[in-house]
Motif scaffolding. Sequence first.
Motif, mmCIF file in Angstrom:
data_model
loop_
_atom_site.group_PDB
_atom_site.id
_atom_site.type_symbol
_atom_site.label_atom_id
_atom_site.label_comp_id
_atom_site.label_asym_id
_atom_site.label_seq_id
_atom_site.Cartn_x
_atom_site.Cartn_y
_atom_site.Cartn_z
ATOM 1 N N ALA A 65 0.832 -1.202 0.000
ATOM 2 C CA ALA A 65 0.000 0.000 0.000
ATOM 3 C C ALA A 65 0.868 1.255 0.000
ATOM 4 N N ASN A 66 1.933 1.245 0.811
ATOM 5 C CA ASN A 66 2.834 2.401 0.841
ATOM 6 C C ASN A 66 3.533 2.594 -0.493
ATOM 7 N N THR A 67 3.965 1.491 -1.098
ATOM 8 C CA THR A 67 4.648 1.569 -2.389
ATOM 9 C C THR A 67 3.707 2.103 -3.458
ATOM 10 N N THR A 68 2.470 1.602 -3.478
ATOM 11 C CA THR A 68 1.480 2.069 -4.447
ATOM 12 C C THR A 68 1.202 3.557 -4.254
ATOM 13 N N GLN A 69 1.098 3.988 -3.008
ATOM 14 C CA GLN A 69 0.848 5.405 -2.721
ATOM 15 C C GLN A 69 2.005 6.270 -3.198
ATOM 16 N N LYS A 70 3.228 5.816 -2.955
ATOM 17 C CA LYS A 70 4.406 6.584 -3.390
ATOM 18 C C LYS A 70 4.444 6.693 -4.911
ATOM 19 N N VAL A 71 4.114 5.602 -5.617
ATOM 20 C CA VAL A 71 4.104 5.629 -7.081
ATOM 21 C C VAL A 71 3.066 6.633 -7.576
#
Length: 122
Positions: A65-71
């Motif tokens: 979820a954090n990675t998707t948000q950063k992208v």
Amino acid sequence: MSLSKRVSQKSEAVKSKGPKRNPEIDAKIDHYIKQHPERIAYLKTETKDQLIRRSVLRDAIKYDANTTQKVKENEAINAFLKENPEIAQSIENKIANVPDDKKQQARLNLGRKEATKTALKM
């Protein structure tokens, strides 16, 4: 809880070799255990490996979820910079002396700040 008591607990935690304990979190856990005895009984039937895998799954979901948000944030910043070439040029001038391996992160950080400023002005 008094400050002196918290300080003494903190110093004891530093001295101990085991995992750190937070009395407030322990109290929340204890409250949950008392409120949900069926859930706790079920968890006690699981093996240690199953519990570890469940914990790792939670960590993996949070990481994804954090990675998707950063992208998404990075895509939005890049779109903002494409729409505002004067700001993008200003940022490029500011990061001219930044090492190449750190330029992208610097560009995103400055782009985020500029996008925030622009949004607040509107």
